[in-house]
Each structure stands twice: as C-alpha cells, then as structure tokens.
Design an enzyme around this catalytic site. Structure first.
Site: not given
Lengths: 428, 526
Positions: B36, B287, B422-423
């Site tokens: 443990d 953007d 995005g693009l």
C-alpha cells in the site's frame, strides 16, 4: 543476531558465499498487482481482473493510467459492503462481473482472476471460481486464478504467481521429445535475439513462458529443460519441476558473463561444447564489450547501494561489479531464493553486505551514512533522496527495459550511468 | 462487486494521506498491508514532491496475520513518533486492515504519546478519497479548536478600524487539481480588493497555523469537496461566515468578489482591480466565432463541473449537452446546474456509465478528468482535463491556475487547443479527399498521427451502445445515403447519424435515403 543466523553465517563463510542479513520492518515495495502493468502487454489476448478493493484499482491506475487506453486490458471487481456482509453471494457477483467483461471484450482468450489482500482476508475462493467459469465459457475462454496480494507477493513475485498458475494448463510434451523452456517475461526483441542463438547452437525447439498469446501455451514434461530468464520465479520453477521438467542451473542473462553462462547452461544440457558456444557468440560478445567500455569509464569505481524491489538486485549488482567495476556498498533484495541464486551468489564478493527484507527507515539511515554515488530504489524514495543530494536510479525501470542478453549489456549499464551523466550536465 | 476499469477516486485513506502530506508537523500512521506504500508515488512522482509524505505504514504480510498485528501497530506508531516528533499523530486503516479490526486508533490513544492523537474512521468499502480528506480535515480542525470555541452568546471581536479584513483559504490540498496556483491567484485577487489572507489550509499549514483560523473575519471555501464540513463547523462555532462561490471563470470570479464585498462591507466598485483577464476579448474576437454551439460534455468533481458548465455556456458560447459528477456528496449543486442548461444530470462513479453517455451524446469536446481521456480516445473526440483525478502532466511546472482572471486565460487556451482550428475545419468539410488533411488525421496543429478511423469507431460505438435499430431491424441506410453521411465533418457525423435514424424511425421510414438525411438535417436545424 539469533543463534540460527550465526550458524548460517559460519556455514556460509566456509564456502565463500556472502552472509545474508535479514531485516524486518516497514517495507517500501509494490505488491504483486504491479506485475499486471507489464504482463498485460506481453500476453496480448489476456485480461486481468483483480478482485479487491478500491485501493487495488487505484494502485493499478496510478501505475498504468498515465497511458491513455482505448481498450484497457485490466480491471478491478471492487468489493462492496454487501459482499463483505455476506448479503451478496460473492461467486454470483463474480460471475456477473466476468460476463460483463467478456461481453465488452469478446476477443479475450484468457481471463486471469487476480487475488488481492481483501479477497484473501475474506477467503474468497478464486480457484473454485476460475474452475467454474472455465466450465461456463468452455472452449472460448480459459479462466485462471492467481494471487498478487501484498500479503503474499512483492512486486515481481506477481509474475511468478501468474506463470505458476499457467503451468498446470500447459499441454504435456510428446513422449521422447525434448525442448528448452525459457521462463520469465522478456521484451520481444530480446526473446528474438535468444532464439537466434539457440537456433545456431542447434538447441531446440525453444518455447517461452509467458507466450505472446496465452492461448498458445508451450508443452512441458520430462523432456523439458528450463532456463530461467528472471530471478523471481521460485514457485514457477518448482511447479515446472513437479511436471517433470529439469531446472538448469545458471546465472541470469544480465551482462556478458551472465548471458554466456546462461547460454552455456543450455548448451551443456544439449551436449554442445564450450568452444562452439564461444564461436557462435563471439561477434555479439565483442560488440557488447565495445559498447560496455564506454559505460565502464563512467561507472568504474563508483559506489552503489540497492534497496529491495524486484529480486533483480543480486544479478545486476554482480554485473555492475564484475563488468563495470562498480563498488557494491549494500545489496538488498525483498526475497532471496538460495537455490535459484546459487550460481549468482558464487560470483559476488564474500564480504558483500547482502540484505534480505527491509526496514525502510533504518535502510535509509544507512544510505545517508554511506552516501553512495548511486542508490537504486523505488519511486516513492527516489525524488526525496535526490532532494537530499543523492543520485538515484529508480528501480522499476529495470523490469520495463530490455536489459537481458549481450546486445543489451551496454544499455543496462547506461541505465546506471545516465543519472551520473545527468547530475554532471545540469548547471541549474 | 462493481466492475471498475478506472475509478474516479481512491480509497478514503488516500484522502487522509493528502491531508497529512498537505500539512507540516503532522504524521499519519496507516495500518496497511505490504504494497500500500504505492500511494507515496502519488506525491513523489505525480506531484513531484521532494520529500516522502509524512506517512508510516505497518506493511503487514501474510505471515504476520497469524500473530499479533496489533503489536505491530503499536511498534510502528512508537517508532514513527520517536523518529519524526510530530505535533499531531493521526492513525488510520487501509481497506485490508479494516477487515482484520485491530482498532489502531484506540490502541494509539492508549499509548500515552505526549501529543494529540487523532484516530480516523475511514470506511473503505463505502466511502472514497475526497470524503476521507474532508473528514480528516474536519476532525483535525475540530480536534484542535474545540477547546477554543467561544461561549454561546459571546460577541465576536470587532475588527480594528482601518485594519484590512482577513480571510482563511480552506480546501487547497496536495494532489488537488491546480491548488498550488489557485492559492496564489486567489490571494492576489483578495489583495486587489483589500483583503489579507490569514491561514491557508490544509496546504502548507501546520497544526499551530490551524489554531489561528479563528483570527480571520471569514472563510473562503475554495474546494467544498475538501473543506465544506470544516467551514460549516467554523461558521457554527466561531461565527465566521463562509464565501461559497468558487471563483473559476470570469462570471464566477466577479460573483466571488461581490460575495467577499458583501461579507466584509468593502465597496468593490470603488476598488481598482489591478488584475484582468484576456479571456473575454479572446472569446469575443472573430476567430472564436466557430466555437459557437460546439457541443460539449462535462464530467468532473462537482465544483469543477459546475464551474466549467457556466464558462462553456456563458463565456465560450458552447452548448452543454451533458453534465455530470462522480461526487455524490455534491450531487445537488450539479443537478441545479444541469437544470439551468436543460440537460439530464449524470451522477455516477461508474466509468462505464460515463462512457456510454458520451457515446450516446456524441459531443464535439469532452471536458473531464484523466478518465475521460480514455473515453475520448476510444471515441475519437477531442478532450481537455478540468478536474482530478489527473496524472503527472497536470501538475505543470508553469503557473497554471484555474481560478481568478489568470485561471480564465489558462482555461481558454486549454479548452480550445484540442479542437480543430477554424480554417482547417472549413477546408476538411469542403474537400474530403486530401491525402494529408483528412478525417482520419488528427488536427494538424496537434502534430502527426492518425485517428485510426476514430470517427467510424465513435459511430459504431454510438450504434452499439444506444441499441437503436440500424441494420437488422427497421431502418436501413441506402448506400448513397451512407456515402453522403461520410461527407459530414467527422466531429458532428455521429450526431447526424443518430438524428437521422431517430427522424426516420419516428416517421416509419424503412430505408434512409439522401433525401431523408437532408430532411432530418432541416428538421433538427443542424
């Protein structure tokens, strides 16, 4: 020191083998469940189902969960209050969970039910469950049980108990035929290297345990010669002997000397002369010596201490001392099987401080007093020791890296040289 | 038994360890089997602490079970005390020790140690990590301050005129998600409005520091999962009000400051706030327009999940499609939030259930824990981590708070990063046969590599897990329709498939054609 220990000490000195100091106290080691982290990769068609508590699940995911799994190959059946109170029939519960696992992963061929501390304390009979489930899924899935609890096993011993459980399932070798069985998880690349040597020496057929597919278990019987690739396989070795196999005595294939001795042991069993072994291995040995020379420059004269972890400590210490010129300050191992270590112990200096077991606080006191150049220890201790200005080599890496055989000798040495090189490089 | 591939929380003794490791001068003795001690690695490796956590274990083995494990407990406690000389000793059990019932806490109290001994009850088979930390912190605060509780009816001392009000920051802990930097950020935030920090606890505090807690004017409950019990008790016993808003996100940070202002009587608008965030502008800049309506699934501890939902909906313009937590103790807060966003709350600690829900909802982004990264990988969905449990990469070297204004900056970058930019998203939608930029490729800003037909995997998972009739019974897809479906960008394709099938089923349409696909698109508006 007890009278028995004193007697053993006297007896041991007579034959030049180092004394073993036994130590007991708090142990800073993994339990056998940690073995699942490499076994699940080696045996690709197997699934490991731990029957335990949330702690067991947490251990596994803390160790392996940094990798992102699309399809995990291990899981935990976490015991609930109802299971403990006897309100739920544990075996029925287990059947349900197993069905769930197999439904999700229909490609699984072998299912390991792995026992833990809680399952053992409540005496849940996993072997009966494995037998029953094997019947239920007969032909499709083999169900095998083994214990990897901290109560019973330390770290790599989890592999021992796992392989041990597979031995009774191995088919019987054909009458009158013989084969070599290499036992212990080896990286695939190392396994292939060894196979090429055996083939050139005319030793064969060669089988490996564990196999890459658990559905393809190698045969065993009177014609089987067993060569252990790993030092932590006491129970598996005994179980294989029970099935008629002969255990070859050899050092472990770490470093040039160890690998040569290991291959020679197999060659001896096949009646192949030493010269032939030398001939076959000459190129690899020469290459390994060249590789090792660079690391030796960095390691020679450096002092090293081993804290107990995997049982690999003794053969690796032997390699570092005899082939890399390191000075052994203390070598500790969680468990020392004298029979399996026989060939190794004879190669160690007889005045070595060799420790079996652990009392971690006292051991750390010794490390702080000795101030070795490198301390081999687990990850729970490594960063704290680094912060005290001690260089460390975290030991778990030794079971996760290709270190066996000639072509890995320099890599093995490099694992120990790297922290020293790094210590010298860093200017911040 | 519960089948668990991944668990969201450790056992409760890990919570107690987090408490001990957060503080100074405390030592925890755990009755636990060999092995443990793996838990030490959480602190030395995942959090990269340079010291061992202040925890001693009895590490019993099978051979000791036959003999006197109770004696082993006493020896371990004595040795730990002699060696570390802590000012408080805590004693607890792990799950296995709980089964053998040695009563280590009672044993420790009978040993006559010259320092306070705190026995911990940590029911390992019913409770979990955060509960363990919360309980331990509460017991510790209560144990140390009980004798200083003012008599009922006595007046709280008034703050000297002109003195700045003081706050305690309660909850930050070792192994908490970004606690280290959140404390810095919140301290800055409070300083900006004229409030000083009195005690930060448990992170970095000693038992002596806890004794100074009553000197503050109020408490800030930064992590309710760890500190709500202690805060409630302090409120009852010492009359210290609690600031309950957790300042994650711009809106929540503003609300937090207003709450502080209300409690302290500070005129917040009159205070010049030297700290600001770029996030609102980044989110408004064109953007970010393509982020509008991105479908996001959120699963975390309750605090981070609720905060994330608000940021997603109000500050980034995402659509929250799923919201859940593994923290049952805080389910109510999450249910309220889920109602606000019109989604079905998911309260579960079952990884498989979370996985099924993600597969069903087919979000475009998953915000979750380390465990959701496994799910997202399987389903081929972008993912960012917002809450514990986390791994080593989420204890970064750089300043990376989640709270306050800088936290909002960090969150903007972290959440947007896994999404395709995005693009690229536009071009992939327009031209589908490019050899380099295609469906199966990971977004190119994330480096090389393929998704390995992840979208298909996600689709098939959606098919399988929702159990809707696809091929066999009822509706089938005409080959041209199936082809047309492939022209839909991968991150919304799973959703489109499900919508179309639902549309067809509701209208009793047997074969889905290209027409059906576009009818469904018009019907659902996407």
């Amino acid at each position: 020191m007890s009278g028995v220990d004193a007697q053993r000490r006297a007896g041991a000195e007579a034959c030049g083998v180092p004394n073993v100091n036994r130590e007991r106290g708090q142990r800073q080691v993994f339990c056998g469940l940690a073995g699942i982290v490499w076994l699940h990769r080696k045996i690709q068609d197997a699934f490991f189902l731990v029957v335990g508590s949330r702690t067991c699940a947490h251990l596994l995911q803390s160790a392996a969960g940094v990798m992102i799994f699309a399809e995990p190959r291990f899981a935990t059946a976490i015991l609930q209050e109802r299971d403990l109170a006897g309100l739920a029939d544990c075996h029925k519960e287990l059947d349900r969970v197993v069905a769930e696992v197999l439904e999700r992963r229909p490609d699984i061929k072998t299912l390991f039910l792995v026992g833990s501390c809680p399952s053992e304390v409540i005496k849940l009979d996993l072997s009966k469950a494995a037998e029953r489930l094997s019947g239920v899924y007969g032909g499709r899935v083999r169900v095998v049980d083994y214990s990897a609890s901290g109560l019973e096993t330390t770290f790599t011993q989890g592999e021992d108990t796992c392989l041990n459980a597979l031995v009774p399932q191995m088919p019987v070798i054909a009458d009158g035929s013989r084969s070599l069985l290499v036992v212990g998880t080896l990286p695939d690349v190392v396994e292939d290297q060894f196979s090429r040597f055996f083939q050139e020496l005319g030793i064969g057929p060669v089988h490996y345990l564990p196999p890459r597919q658990a559905s393809e278990l190698p045969p065993v019987g009177n014609g089987t010669s067993v060569l252990l690739a790993q030092p932590f396989l006491s129970e598996t070795a005994r179980m294989l002997q029970k099935r008629g196999a002969t255990l070859l005595s050899a050092p472990f294939p770490l470093g040039i000397e160890g690998t040569l001795g290991w291959l020679q042991a197999a060659a001896d069993a096949w009646g192949i002369p030493e010269e032939r072994v030398k001939e076959v291995t000459a190129a690899a040995v020469a290459r390994a010596e060249r590789g090792l020379a660079r690391q030796r420059e960095l390691l020679a004269g450096k002092r090293i201490s081993f804290l107990p972890d995997s049982q690999l400590e003794v053969p690796i210490a032997r390699f570092l001392q005899r082939e890399c010129g390191m000075e052994l300050v203390e070598v500790a191992t969680p468990f020392l099987d004298r029979q399996l270590m026989e060939a190794e112990l004879g190669l160690l200096p007889s005045d070595l401080r060799l420790t079996e077991g652990q009392d971690v606080e006292r051991q750390l006191d010794r490390v702080r007093e000795d101030r070795p150049d490198i301390t081999v220890c687990g990850l729970g201790l490594a960063n704290p020791l680094e912060a005290e200005g001690l260089r460390t080599k975290w030991s778990i890496e030794l079971v996760f890296s290709p270190i066996h055989g000639f072509d890995q000798a320099a890599d093995l040495a490099e694992l120990f040289a790297r922290p020293l090189v790094r210590g010298a490089l860093l200017q911040v | 038994m519960q089948l668990t591939l991944w668990s969201y929380e450790g056992p409760p003794h890990i919570g107690a360890m987090r408490l001990a490791a957060s503080m100074k001068g405390l030592h925890l003795v755990l009755h636990a089997p060999q092995g443990d001690t793996y838990a030490d690695l959480l602190f030395t490796m995942i959090e990269r602490r340079p010291q061992r956590p202040p925890v001693s274990y009895t590490t019993f083995q099978a051979r000791e079970l036959g003999s006197d494990t109770a004696e082993l407990v006493k020896t371990t406690i004595q040795q730990a005390y002699d060696r570390f000389k802590p000012s408080v000793v805590m004693v607890g059990e792990s799950c296995t020790a709980e089964l053998i019932q040695d009563q280590p806490g009672a044993l420790a109290q009978g040993m006559g140690l010259p320092v306070p001994v705190l026995p911990l009850e940590l029911p390992a088979y019913t409770r979990k990590e955060n509960w363990g930390a919360n309980e331990t912190f509460y017991q510790l605060v209560r144990g140390l301050l009980r004798s200083r509780v003012p008599a009922p009816g006595s007046e709280r001392e008034l703050r000297a005129a002109g003195a700045r009000p003081k706050a305690n920051l309660l909850g930050p802990s070792s192994l908490g998600f970004r606690c280290r930097d959140d404390v810095v950020e919140v301290t800055r935030l409070l300083d900006g409005v004229g409030v000083d920090v009195n005690v930060v606890a448990p992170l970095g505090a000693s038992p002596e520091d806890l004794l100074r807690i009553p000197e503050a004017d109020f408490n800030v409950c930064l992590y309710p999962e760890i500190a709500d019990q202690a805060c409630n008790w302090l409120e009852r016993m010492f009359g210290q009000p609690t600031v309950k808003t957790v300042p994650i996100g711009i809106g929540a940070t503003r609300d937090f400051l207003s709450e502080v202002a209300r409690i302290t009587g500070i005129e917040i608008d009159a205070t010049e706030q030297p700290i600001w965030s770029r996030m609102p502008w980044y989110s408004r800049s064109v953007d970010s327009t393509y982020l509008t309506g991105k479908r996001v699934f959120i699963f975390a501890d309750a605090t981070h999940a609720v905060a994330a939902a608000r940021i997603a909906a109000e500050e980034l313009g995402f659509t929250v499609v799923g919201l859940g937590t593994y923290a049952r103790e805080f389910a109510r807060d999450l249910r309220d939030a889920a109602k606000r966003y019109g989604v079905e709350p998911l309260i579960t600690d079952d990884y498989l259930e979370v996985e099924a829900r993600v597969a069903e909802l087919q979000p475009e982004l998953v915000l979750g824990t380390q465990m959701e990264r496994h799910i997202a990988k399987r389903l081929g969905i972008p993912c960012a981590v917002i809450s514990a449990p986390v791994h080593i990469q989420d204890f970064p070297s750089r300043y990376a708070p989640q709270m306050g204004y800088e936290g909002a900056n960090v969150i903007f970058d972290t959440w947007v990063h896994p999404l395709m930019m995005g693009l690229e998203e536009h071009l992939i939608t327009m031209f589908r046969e490019d050899f380099e930029f295609h469906d199966a490729a990971t977004p190119s800003h994330l480096g090389p590599g393929t998704r390995k037909s992840a979208p298909e995997q996600a689709e098939s998972a959606a098919k399988g897990e929702t159990g809707e009739p696809t091929d066999d019974a009822g509706t089938i897809w005409a080959p041209e329709a199936e082809q047309e479906l492939k022209k839909i960008p991968f991150f919304v394709r799973g959703k489109a498939r499900r919508n179309t099938e639902r549309f067809a089923e509701e209208r009793g349409i047997q074969t889905i054609t290209v027409e059906t696909l576009y009818d469904a698109k018009a019907h659902f508006g996407r």
